[in-house]
Design an enzyme around this catalytic site. Structure first.
Site, PDB file in Angstrom:
ATOM      1  N   CYS A  45       0.835  -1.207   0.000  1.00  0.00           N
ATOM      2  CA  CYS A  45       0.000   0.000   0.000  1.00  0.00           C
ATOM      3  C   CYS A  45       0.869   1.257   0.000  1.00  0.00           C
ATOM      4  CB  CYS A  45      -0.930  -0.031   1.216  1.00  0.00           C
ATOM      5  SG  CYS A  45      -1.740   1.538   1.584  1.00  0.00           S
ATOM      6  N   CYS A  48       0.080   4.024   2.624  1.00  0.00           N
ATOM      7  CA  CYS A  48       0.410   3.565   3.983  1.00  0.00           C
ATOM      8  C   CYS A  48       1.837   3.965   4.362  1.00  0.00           C
ATOM      9  CB  CYS A  48       0.273   2.049   4.089  1.00  0.00           C
ATOM     10  SG  CYS A  48      -1.399   1.418   3.816  1.00  0.00           S
TER      11      CYS A  48
END
Length: 304
Positions: A45, A48
């Site tokens: 991700c 993230c």
């Protein structure tokens, strides 16, 4: 200068990687005493990778008022399913075993810090920003009263506690501007932490520095006023008069002439009147009547 801004030292287990096996102990049970912010993330991700460090920095700055648990959803799919995690990053805050706040997706640094502060307050704690607010207000008052050097020392002490405090950093820049140390002010802006470089407080300080640079070359108000009265369509003279008026502390007069210049020829010098108006608006406080009235009048002309 020393400030009474002490806080509890952070716990050794302030930030933890949490698995399905430890979630109950490290989140649900731990949140009975201190709120726990849970960051649901995954190695693949992209957002993230930005949000995680921002959360860690904000939690660390809180010095034990909140804890953080990092949950890799690839390895904790049961928990992600139970909490109905639809996308990542997703962040939940737990207190007394229950989720009390949260958000999805990446956020700007300032909003991440505000979220952490909000969680701490919701749990009855004192957010790190609370202890600094009074010191910032005191420094701003010093600056207003003309004690720029004292203000700079106070802002420096605040930054010693929180190097990414945008209000204190912007205040430090403005204190140097007030002392006439424009090169130092510019160096401070250029060296601002990347996390706060786009904060409104620094944007305002940048606008003030630009106006202070202009003030160094501002012409005589009386002569420029006479020229504008004699030659109303002399746009350069009106523009120079606006800059000179602002340099003398007459923001309202400057805005009035820039609005008149915009009314007469909005495209003059590549829209210089509008650009200068926005610089002044950015430099002043958003709720200043000069800004509120000036923005309203400019908008009415733009959309007329």
């Amino acid at each position: 200068m020393e400030l009474n801004l002490t806080a509890n030292a952070p716990d050794a287990d302030l930030i933890k990687d949490v698995s399905e096996a430890t979630f109950m102990a490290d989140v649900v049970e731990a949140s009975q005493t201190v709120p726990v912010i849970v960051d649901f993330w995954a190695p693949w991700c992209g957002p993230c990778k930005t949000l995680g460090p921002q959360l860690e920095a904000a939690v660390t700055a809180a010095k034990g008022a909140v804890k953080m648990a990092k949950v890799n959803v690839d390895e904790a799919q049961a928990i992600a399913g139970q909490l109905q995690i639809q996308s990542i990053p997703t962040v939940y805050a737990f207190h007394k075993g229950q989720p009390i706040d949260g958000f999805q997706g990446a956020l700007p640094e300032s909003e991440v810090r505000a979220f952490v502060d909000r969680v701490i307050k919701a749990a009855g704690g004192e957010a790190p920003g609370d202890g600094l607010a009074e010191a910032v207000a005191a420094a701003e008052e010093m600056l207003t009263d003309g004690a720029a050097e004292d203000a700079a020392q106070t802002f420096a002490a605040i930054l010693g506690e929180d190097p990414q405090h945008a209000g204190a950093y912007g205040g430090m820049v403005r204190a140097h501007i007030a002392m006439g140390a424009l090169d130092q002010a510019e160096a401070l802006l250029n060296g601002a932490p990347i996390e706060i470089s786009k904060a409104p407080e620094l944007e305002a300080a940048h606008a003030q520095l630009e106006l202070a640079r202009q003030a160094e070359n501002a012409g005589p108000v009386a002569e420029l006023t006479a020229t504008v009265e004699a030659e109303p369509d002399n746009h350069q003279a009106r523009f120079d008069l606006a800059r000179a008026l602002y340099a003398k502390g007459d923001a309202q007069g400057a805005v009035d002439h820039l609005l008149e210049l915009f009314r007469r020829d909005r495209e003059w010098n590549e829209g210089a009147a509008k650009t200068q108006l926005f610089t002044i608006f950015d430099a002043l406080k958003p709720a200043d009547p000069v800004v509120l009235n000036g923005r309203r009048k400019l908008s009415s002309m733009i959309f007329a």
